[in-house]
Structure formats: C-alpha cells, structure tokens
Design a protein around this motif. Structure first.
Motif, PDB file in Angstrom:
ATOM      1  N   GLU A  66      -1.787  -0.830  -1.170  1.00 48.18           N
ATOM      2  CA  GLU A  66      -1.945  -0.294   0.072  1.00 48.18           C
ATOM      3  C   GLU A  66      -0.424   0.598   0.500  1.00 48.18           C
ATOM      4  O   GLU A  66       0.556  -0.129   0.267  1.00 48.18           O
ATOM      5  CB  GLU A  66      -1.761  -1.507   1.135  1.00 48.18           C
ATOM      6  N   THR A 117      -1.880   5.292 -10.269  1.00 49.43           N
ATOM      7  CA  THR A 117      -2.110   5.346  -9.064  1.00 49.43           C
ATOM      8  C   THR A 117      -1.644   6.939  -8.643  1.00 49.43           C
ATOM      9  O   THR A 117      -2.234   7.288  -7.565  1.00 49.43           O
ATOM     10  CB  THR A 117      -1.103   4.564  -8.177  1.00 49.43           C
ATOM     11  N   ASP A 141       2.015  -4.956  -0.437  1.00 53.38           N
ATOM     12  CA  ASP A 141       1.284  -3.796  -0.709  1.00 53.38           C
ATOM     13  C   ASP A 141       0.271  -3.801  -2.110  1.00 53.38           C
ATOM     14  O   ASP A 141      -0.538  -2.922  -2.082  1.00 53.38           O
ATOM     15  CB  ASP A 141       2.225  -2.668  -0.733  1.00 53.38           C
ATOM     16  N   HIS A 184      -6.412  -3.197  -5.148  1.00 59.36           N
ATOM     17  CA  HIS A 184      -5.808  -1.780  -4.773  1.00 59.36           C
ATOM     18  C   HIS A 184      -4.276  -1.843  -4.155  1.00 59.36           C
ATOM     19  O   HIS A 184      -3.996  -2.946  -4.132  1.00 59.36           O
ATOM     20  CB  HIS A 184      -6.462  -1.229  -3.681  1.00 59.36           C
ATOM     21  N   THR A 232      -1.426   7.719   4.406  1.00 57.85           N
ATOM     22  CA  THR A 232      -1.704   6.307   4.417  1.00 57.85           C
ATOM     23  C   THR A 232      -3.036   5.834   4.069  1.00 57.85           C
ATOM     24  O   THR A 232      -3.940   5.949   4.752  1.00 57.85           O
ATOM     25  CB  THR A 232      -1.463   5.803   5.984  1.00 57.85           C
ATOM     26  N   ARG A 233      -2.974   4.971   2.866  1.00 52.65           N
ATOM     27  CA  ARG A 233      -4.247   4.802   2.278  1.00 52.65           C
ATOM     28  C   ARG A 233      -4.181   3.521   1.540  1.00 52.65           C
ATOM     29  O   ARG A 233      -3.129   3.151   1.191  1.00 52.65           O
ATOM     30  CB  ARG A 233      -4.767   6.111   1.739  1.00 52.65           C
ATOM     31  N   ASN A 234      -5.083   3.308   0.967  1.00 55.24           N
ATOM     32  CA  ASN A 234      -5.589   2.248  -0.117  1.00 55.24           C
ATOM     33  C   ASN A 234      -5.875   3.127  -1.560  1.00 55.24           C
ATOM     34  O   ASN A 234      -6.920   3.627  -1.498  1.00 55.24           O
ATOM     35  CB  ASN A 234      -6.714   1.248   0.256  1.00 55.24           C
ATOM     36  N   ASN A 281      -2.203  -5.620  -3.429  1.00 55.09           N
ATOM     37  CA  ASN A 281      -3.456  -6.502  -3.136  1.00 55.09           C
ATOM     38  C   ASN A 281      -4.217  -6.585  -4.407  1.00 55.09           C
ATOM     39  O   ASN A 281      -5.144  -5.848  -4.610  1.00 55.09           O
ATOM     40  CB  ASN A 281      -4.168  -5.890  -1.961  1.00 55.09           C
ATOM     41  N   ARG A 340       1.901   2.150   2.738  1.00 56.38           N
ATOM     42  CA  ARG A 340       1.976   1.995   4.293  1.00 56.38           C
ATOM     43  C   ARG A 340       3.493   2.865   4.650  1.00 56.38           C
ATOM     44  O   ARG A 340       3.499   2.749   5.927  1.00 56.38           O
ATOM     45  CB  ARG A 340       2.007   0.700   4.648  1.00 56.38           C
TER      46      ARG A 340
END
Length: 101
Positions: A47, A24, A38, A45, A70-72, A40, A49
């Motif tokens: 998340e 990642t 987070d 993915h 702040t993203r996936n 998922n 946050r």
C-alpha cells in the motif's frame, strides 16, 4: 536484475530491496516512505500511502506525487512475498506497524 540481487544477498537486506524495487517499480521516495503496515503480504500487495524525501538537508514526509499515486501495488512473485515475510519477522521493529520498513 536477478544477478545483481543475488550478489547483494550477502549484504542483507540489499538483495531483497533490489527484487522488491524491480518487482513493484515504486519511486525512490515511495520506497523510503514504506512502513511495516504498508506491506500487506496476506493480500499480496503493498500500500503506497506516503513518501519520504530529503529536501534542503531535512527529511520530509508527504503524500505520493499525485492522487493516483496513492495506490495498492500487487506483489506478483511468491518467492518475493516469502522473502518479505521472513524479512519482516526478523525486522528490529516488527511489532510497530508505523516503523519504516
């Protein structure tokens, strides 16, 4: 990376953490700030946050470094997703989506 992760597999969850961090490319504070919710895995993915970092001996929760942070982040490895699924099932706080992962 895989050789290091394989050697650390016996010290659960260090092997999966190495694979996850490499796959990642999240920042340290982002990794530390991940909650169970987070991850998922159905959507494939993670998340991003929040982040957690230690400042002057105190843990501080904050939003990621910038608004774009702040993203996936896609999880591209099916074996990693399977390992994460197994890890979450065995997680001490698996029923609490706000628990840190």
């Amino acid at each position: 990376m895989e050789q290091v992760a394989t050697e650390l597999d016996e010290y659960e969850p260090h092997g999966i953490l190495i694979r996850f961090a490499a796959g990642t490319r999240l920042r340290d504070a982002e990794l530390q700030g991940l909650r169970i919710r987070d991850l998922n895995l159905a959507a494939g993915h993670v998340e991003v946050r929040q982040s957690i970092r230690r400042v002057n001996g105190e843990w501080q929760v904050a939003t990621p470094k910038s608004a774009r942070s702040t993203r996936n982040v896609p999880l591209l490895s099916r074996p990693l997703i399977a390992d994460l699924r197994e890890y979450l099932l065995a997680h001490l706080h698996s029923g609490d989506p706000d628990a840190l992962s």
